[in-house]
Design an enzyme around this catalytic site. Structure first.
Site, PDB file in Angstrom:
ATOM      1  N   LYS A  89       0.844  -1.200   0.000  1.00  0.00           N
ATOM      2  CA  LYS A  89       0.000   0.000   0.000  1.00  0.00           C
ATOM      3  C   LYS A  89       0.877   1.247   0.000  1.00  0.00           C
ATOM      4  O   LYS A  89       1.575   1.510   0.981  1.00  0.00           O
ATOM      5  CB  LYS A  89      -0.923   0.042   1.213  1.00  0.00           C
ATOM      6  CG  LYS A  89      -1.994   1.125   1.026  1.00  0.00           C
ATOM      7  CD  LYS A  89      -2.622   1.596   2.293  1.00  0.00           C
ATOM      8  CE  LYS A  89      -1.801   2.593   3.050  1.00  0.00           C
ATOM      9  NZ  LYS A  89      -1.626   3.892   2.348  1.00  0.00           N
ATOM     10  N   GLY A 104       7.378   4.471   8.140  1.00  0.00           N
ATOM     11  CA  GLY A 104       6.538   5.647   8.381  1.00  0.00           C
ATOM     12  C   GLY A 104       6.793   6.183   9.769  1.00  0.00           C
ATOM     13  O   GLY A 104       7.885   6.016  10.321  1.00  0.00           O
ATOM     14  N   THR A 113       6.750   6.819  13.813  1.00  0.00           N
ATOM     15  CA  THR A 113       6.881   5.951  14.989  1.00  0.00           C
ATOM     16  C   THR A 113       5.500   5.680  15.593  1.00  0.00           C
ATOM     17  O   THR A 113       5.204   4.574  16.047  1.00  0.00           O
ATOM     18  CB  THR A 113       7.835   6.599  16.006  1.00  0.00           C
ATOM     19  OG1 THR A 113       9.138   6.660  15.391  1.00  0.00           O
ATOM     20  CG2 THR A 113       7.944   5.807  17.291  1.00  0.00           C
ATOM     21  N   GLU A 124      10.553   0.498  10.071  1.00  0.00           N
ATOM     22  CA  GLU A 124      11.557   1.533   9.798  1.00  0.00           C
ATOM     23  C   GLU A 124      10.861   2.849  10.078  1.00  0.00           C
ATOM     24  O   GLU A 124      10.014   3.276   9.305  1.00  0.00           O
ATOM     25  CB  GLU A 124      12.023   1.396   8.342  1.00  0.00           C
ATOM     26  CG  GLU A 124      13.383   2.007   8.104  1.00  0.00           C
ATOM     27  CD  GLU A 124      13.283   3.459   7.728  1.00  0.00           C
ATOM     28  OE1 GLU A 124      13.304   4.291   8.660  1.00  0.00           O
ATOM     29  OE2 GLU A 124      13.182   3.762   6.541  1.00  0.00           O
ATOM     30  N   CYS A 178      13.676  10.254   6.605  1.00  0.00           N
ATOM     31  CA  CYS A 178      13.660   9.717   7.973  1.00  0.00           C
ATOM     32  C   CYS A 178      15.032   9.811   8.630  1.00  0.00           C
ATOM     33  O   CYS A 178      15.137   9.971   9.829  1.00  0.00           O
ATOM     34  CB  CYS A 178      13.156   8.285   7.980  1.00  0.00           C
ATOM     35  SG  CYS A 178      13.981   7.240   6.804  1.00  0.00           S
ATOM     36  N   GLU A 237      10.587  14.937  15.450  1.00  0.00           N
ATOM     37  CA  GLU A 237      10.880  14.764  14.027  1.00  0.00           C
ATOM     38  C   GLU A 237      10.008  15.748  13.250  1.00  0.00           C
ATOM     39  O   GLU A 237       8.787  15.624  13.244  1.00  0.00           O
ATOM     40  CB  GLU A 237      10.575  13.325  13.595  1.00  0.00           C
ATOM     41  CG  GLU A 237      10.925  13.085  12.142  1.00  0.00           C
ATOM     42  CD  GLU A 237      10.682  11.649  11.672  1.00  0.00           C
ATOM     43  OE1 GLU A 237       9.604  11.110  11.975  1.00  0.00           O
ATOM     44  OE2 GLU A 237      11.563  11.087  11.002  1.00  0.00           O
TER      45      GLU A 237
HETATM   46  P1  NAI Z   1       2.214   7.764   8.574  1.00  0.00           P
HETATM   47  O1  NAI Z   1       3.117   6.970   9.396  1.00  0.00           O
HETATM   48  O2  NAI Z   1       0.832   8.029   9.077  1.00  0.00           O
HETATM   49  O3  NAI Z   1       2.038   7.101   7.131  1.00  0.00           O
HETATM   50  C1  NAI Z   1       2.891   6.170   6.562  1.00  0.00           C
HETATM   51  C2  NAI Z   1       2.074   5.101   5.862  1.00  0.00           C
HETATM   52  O4  NAI Z   1       1.316   4.354   6.806  1.00  0.00           O
HETATM   53  C3  NAI Z   1       1.051   5.619   4.867  1.00  0.00           C
HETATM   54  O5  NAI Z   1       1.008   4.727   3.777  1.00  0.00           O
HETATM   55  C4  NAI Z   1      -0.245   5.560   5.642  1.00  0.00           C
HETATM   56  O6  NAI Z   1      -1.387   5.447   4.829  1.00  0.00           O
HETATM   57  C5  NAI Z   1      -0.049   4.313   6.457  1.00  0.00           C
HETATM   58  N1  NAI Z   1      -0.825   4.218   7.681  1.00  0.00           N
HETATM   59  C6  NAI Z   1      -1.290   5.227   8.462  1.00  0.00           C
HETATM   60  N2  NAI Z   1      -1.941   4.723   9.530  1.00  0.00           N
HETATM   61  C7  NAI Z   1      -1.871   3.382   9.434  1.00  0.00           C
HETATM   62  C8  NAI Z   1      -2.326   2.311  10.248  1.00  0.00           C
HETATM   63  N3  NAI Z   1      -2.980   2.541  11.383  1.00  0.00           N
HETATM   64  N4  NAI Z   1      -2.079   1.050   9.858  1.00  0.00           N
HETATM   65  C9  NAI Z   1      -1.392   0.801   8.731  1.00  0.00           C
HETATM   66  N5  NAI Z   1      -0.945   1.774   7.925  1.00  0.00           N
HETATM   67  C10 NAI Z   1      -1.164   3.055   8.269  1.00  0.00           C
HETATM   68  O7  NAI Z   1       2.898   9.127   8.239  1.00  0.00           O
HETATM   69  P2  NAI Z   1       2.181  10.482   7.774  1.00  0.00           P
HETATM   70  O8  NAI Z   1       0.899  10.721   8.467  1.00  0.00           O
HETATM   71  O9  NAI Z   1       2.137  10.447   6.318  1.00  0.00           O
HETATM   72  O10 NAI Z   1       3.226  11.544   8.293  1.00  0.00           O
HETATM   73  C11 NAI Z   1       3.172  12.000   9.646  1.00  0.00           C
HETATM   74  C12 NAI Z   1       4.561  12.188  10.196  1.00  0.00           C
HETATM   75  O11 NAI Z   1       5.210  10.926  10.243  1.00  0.00           O
HETATM   76  C13 NAI Z   1       5.496  13.034   9.341  1.00  0.00           C
HETATM   77  O12 NAI Z   1       5.355  14.368   9.618  1.00  0.00           O
HETATM   78  C14 NAI Z   1       6.831  12.517   9.731  1.00  0.00           C
HETATM   79  O13 NAI Z   1       7.258  13.136  10.904  1.00  0.00           O
HETATM   80  C15 NAI Z   1       6.578  11.055  10.005  1.00  0.00           C
HETATM   81  N6  NAI Z   1       6.947  10.206   8.864  1.00  0.00           N
HETATM   82  C16 NAI Z   1       8.084   9.495   8.966  1.00  0.00           C
HETATM   83  C17 NAI Z   1       8.490   8.711   7.914  1.00  0.00           C
HETATM   84  C18 NAI Z   1       9.739   7.942   7.981  1.00  0.00           C
HETATM   85  O14 NAI Z   1      10.172   7.395   6.989  1.00  0.00           O
HETATM   86  N7  NAI Z   1      10.360   7.851   9.121  1.00  0.00           N
HETATM   87  C19 NAI Z   1       7.749   8.643   6.669  1.00  0.00           C
HETATM   88  C20 NAI Z   1       6.526   9.385   6.683  1.00  0.00           C
HETATM   89  C21 NAI Z   1       6.171  10.155   7.747  1.00  0.00           C
END
Ligand code: NAI
Length: 787
Positions: free
Chosen positions: A191, A243, A245, A265, A299, A393
């Site tokens: 996804k 994504g 934490t 990760e 990240c 972050e």
């Molecule tokens: P997120 O962690 O919510 O999204 C990442 C992925 O997870 C997306 O594909 C999303 O649809 C999916 N997702 C969201 N909730 C889920 C759940 N309960 N179960 C399974 N999948 C789920 O990140 P978001 O909202 O896009 O960004 C928020 C903050 O997260 C950013 O501001 C940043 O600080 C951090 N982030 C960190 C990343 C990294 O690589 N360390 C990447 C993206 C965001």
């Protein structure tokens, strides 16, 4: 009429926009409406939502929000395709992966432009970094498929993998996840993030064109709700997530007890450390790559600049001059350094965090940025290490700058975070740089460089940055199953430990009348509760074991932490101690056979003791042999993949095979430099107390092994809640397996849980390198080499 020199001085960048028609044509061919990619076909669009170009706010396409039925269909397709895919020879799978690499190469321009439109990242980055790395990942992993049977002889694929990825490197994250999974013989449902689904759909189409068998790769688009449907799906064997934490924690809890493998990760707040002897010009360029690359939406971004006080004024002046020259604007413009922020929601998040930072006293230096979904490159000074900007972050182009005086101060600042993803170290003194690399808590360390990536190097974090590695040999391990436990019968849960006051002897008739103690910090100690429980033999109680509680666990964890010197000892030193332990155990073999017999375990006593002795010699031998690798990555670098101990590992032993269970779990953990807190077999704890005497005569340093007897499952819960435990191995009931995994979400400790009884510790499933892998995490250190 201006002079030539005046013209040269006032010349501005001329726009050099990339032609985006290739991507717009592709979108138009699909009517700018997409379904999912399931079982080799694009399904009809339904319940769609818009994906926008953040640089212009213009809608690019409508994409479907994956429903439960869509996720079911995709998982079913992946399940149906998996046996056939796994049954192909490694060579045949390699050919498919080569084909994917080639076809991506052929479509590189479409993919780069599409990525830039959907994500907002500069075309320079998608064209020169993201897509070439995608191609490299498929080539590299084609190689792993080819040599899999030789390199991982006993390993098998995990099955169906659910992969959920973020929006910051949409296609690259797909490649990081899909390539190793397919190479290992798994099938995938992926996804993509809701902000950036388009290149995943284009890739699916390319995979179809390249002849990838249907069902091997499935893409379901949607938001977090679809993500949760996928990660929680009963038909999935492994979840891989990149994504935040926060969502990583949710997934950890969601799938607790399901038996699914998990790699996470997650976020970071990585230090970028500039020592006084660093090449400052190079370090300034390093900052540009560390925090302004991809608008800081990375990240492993070096978001905390830690600069030696002696050079801070000069460094800051150089950095501000460079910052002032960065160009933020149209991502399709080839001369732009920073593009758009992925989505207005993310822009709002960055803005709000920076506003809070300013309210806390941060002083900003900012470059220019156009109106719209853009954020100017920003340097924040006067930032307290505990303030919001230095701890959260931000995921935007915002660096904080803090000064330090000594390397020791720099290390404290670097590690003053719950994250542990990456670190960048700048110094011309190799001794200092490598000393720092060894001590910084990070899965990836770059020396005099930053944000270098390669398919042959592992990438992933420690602590709350998650666990598991992607890329390289260690990344393959994350998609393969250890030799599976022989499907034995689950153990009957042990009888409750009924507390008896004090250490009154139970009045055993003809048994061994003993009162054991806990073993903490190298000392035999009474339990905090003051209570013991009766240990039963075949003819009634044979002794008393202390009833350990929360306080004893706390003391044991503290003692284990103080034994950190063990992790720094050489492999040779640890080997010597373990050989000594093996010899002492062997010398007392008859005694142990007699003990086990008195416990009513006479039938297997001899073989249990013999195998325990063999294991002790085997792990003694491995202590200085289970070393890392030197990865061949990018020119002018070597990448050292070091096996590092986790730190403190909590171990709950199975009830049966009390000696072998204990030895088989504790020895690999300590052979690799960890300290352990162990709860031995609840029904037969006295054998562990006997082992204390062997330990005491074997020079095992105080605190390396700590033993707390008592109610295994209650103690395991306390350990799972403990934030200073880095990893937990639990062998017991299915209910407590789930409990331990769910509670581990607090500090995201790595867990290994199994229903006790299924693994036959007397067989080959009871030892091996898999245990050593569980006990270590790989730190990849990029070192300049041959420049
Ligand atoms: P997120 O962690 O919510 O999204 C990442 C992925 O997870 C997306 O594909 C999303 O649809 C999916 N997702 C969201 N909730 C889920 C759940 N309960 N179960 C399974 N999948 C789920 O990140 P978001 O909202 O896009 O960004 C928020 C903050 O997260 C950013 O501001 C940043 O600080 C951090 N982030 C960190 C990343 C990294 O690589 N360390 C990447 C993206 C965001």
């Amino acid at each position: 009429m201006p002079t030539i020199s005046e013209i040269l001085m006032t010349m501005d960048y001329g726009p050099a926009p990339e032609d985006a028609s290739i991507a717009h044509d592709w979108l138009a061919r699909h009517g700018a409406r997409f379904g999912h990619f399931i079982a080799g076909t694009l399904t009809s669009p339904h319940t769609t939502f818009a994906t926008i170009n953040p640089a212009t706010s213009v809608e690019l396409a409508q994409v479907s929000a994956g429903s439960a039925a869509d996720v079911d269909a995709a998982v079913e397709a992946a399940r149906a395709a998996q046996p056939k895919w796994a049954a192909l020879s490694g060579h045949q799978r390699a050919r498919h992966l080569y084909a994917l690499a080639r076809h991506v190469q052929q479509h590189a321009r479409l993919l780069s432009v599409l990525e830039t439109l959907d994500n907002g990242k500069p075309i320079r980055e998608s064209r020169d970094i993201d897509i070439p790395l995608v191609i490299r990942h498929f080539y590299h992993h084609a190689g792993w498929a080819e040599v899999l049977a030789d390199e991982f002889p006993a390993a098998t694929p995990l099955g169906v993998c659910a992969q959920v990825i973020p929006w910051n490197f949409p296609l690259l994250m797909l490649a990081w996840k899909v390539a190793p999974a397919l190479a290992a013989g798994n099938t995938v449902v992926l996804k993509p993030a809701e902000y950036t689904p388009l290149t995943a759909l284009a890739f699916a189409q390319i995979a179809h064109e390249a002849g990838l068998p249907e069902g091997v790769l499935n893409i379901v688009t949607g938001d977090g709700e679809t993500g949760a449907l996928l990660t929680g799906h009963a038909g999935v064997d492994k979840v891989a997530f990149t994504g935040s934490t926060e969502v990583g924690r949710l997934i950890r809890k969601q799938i607790a007890g399901s038996g699914k493998a998990l790699t996470l990760e997650l976020g970071g707040k990585s230090p970028f450390i500039v020592f006084a002897d660093a090449d400052l010009d190079a370090a300034v360029e390093g900052v540009v790559d560390a925090i302004w690359f991809n608008g800081g939406q990375v990240c492993c971004a070096g978001s905390r600049l830690l600069v030696a006080e002696a050079v801070a004024p000069r460094f800051t002046a150089l950095l501000k001059a460079r910052l002032g020259k960065l160009v933020t604007g149209d991502p399709l413009d080839k001369s732009v350094d920073l593009g758009a922020i992925v989505h207005p929601v993310q822009l709002e998040r960055i803005t709000s965090l920076v506003d809070q930072g300013v309210a806390e006293g941060a002083v900003l230096t900012q470059g220019a940025a156009p109106e719209g979904c853009f954020f100017a490159p920003t340097l924040a000074e006067n930032v307290d290490p505990a303030s919001i900007l230095a701890t959260t972050e931000i995921f935007g182009p915002v660096a904080t700058l803090t000064t330090f005086r000594t390397p020791a101060d720099a290390l404290v600042l670097a590690n003053a975070t719950n994250y542990g993803l990456a670190a960048s170290i700048w110094s011309e003194n190799i001794s200092l740089a490598l000393d720092m690399a060894a001590k910084v808590k990070a899965g990836v360390v770059w020396i005099n460089a930053t944000n270098l990536f390669d398919a042959a190097a592992g990438f992933g974090g420690m602590r709350e940055s998650g666990f598991g590695r992607e890329g390289g040999r260690e990344g393959m391990v994350a998609y393969l199953a250890m030799p599976s436990p022989k499907a034995g019968k689950a153990e009957t849960p042990p009888a409750a430990c009924d507390p008896l006051p004090g250490d009154t002897a139970p009045g055993a008739k003809g048994g061994i009348d003993r009162t054991a103690k806990l073993y903490i910090a190298g000392k035999q100690t009474r339990p905090d509760s003051g209570y013991s429980y009766a240990v039963q033999g075949p003819k009634g109680a044979i002794g008393l074991a202390p009833l350990g509680n929360r306080k004893d666990i706390r003391n044991a964890v503290e003692a284990a932490h103080k034994a950190f010197g063990w992790g720094k000892a050489t492999g040779h030193n640890r080997a010597q101690v373990l050989y000594y332990f093996a010899e002492n155990l062997e010398a007392r073999a008859e005694e142990f056979v007699a003990r086990l017999t008195a416990m009513g375990l006479g039938k297997s006593a001899r073989s249990e003791v013999d195998t325990a002795v063999q294991r002790a010699f085997w792990y003694a031998a491995q202590a200085d042999k289970f070393d890392g690798h030197v990865h061949s990555t990018q020119a002018n670098h070597v990448t050292l993949a070091m096996h590092e101990p986790m730190g403190v590992i909590a171990i709950s032993c199975p009830d049966r095979s009390p000696l072998l269970g204990f030895v088989s779990l504790v020895l690999p953990a300590i052979a690799t430099g960890n300290a352990v807190v162990v709860t031995p077999s609840q029904s037969h704890p006295l054998i562990a107390c006997d082992l204390v005497q062997v330990m005491e005569t074997s020079d095992i340093p105080a605190g390396v092994i700590n033993i707390v007897t008592g109610p295994r499952d209650d103690l395991a819960r306390v350990l799972a809640d403990h934030d200073d435990v880095a990893a937990q191995w639990y062998f017991g009931t299915a209910q407590s397996c789930a409990d331990v995994e769910a509670r581990s979400a607090g500090n995201l400790k790595q867990t290994w849980v199994e229903v006790a009884g299924l693994r036959d510790f007397s067989s080959s499933a009871g030892y091996g390198k898999g245990f050593l892998h569980r006990a270590t995490q790989v730190k990849n250190i990029w070192v300049p080499y041959g420049i």
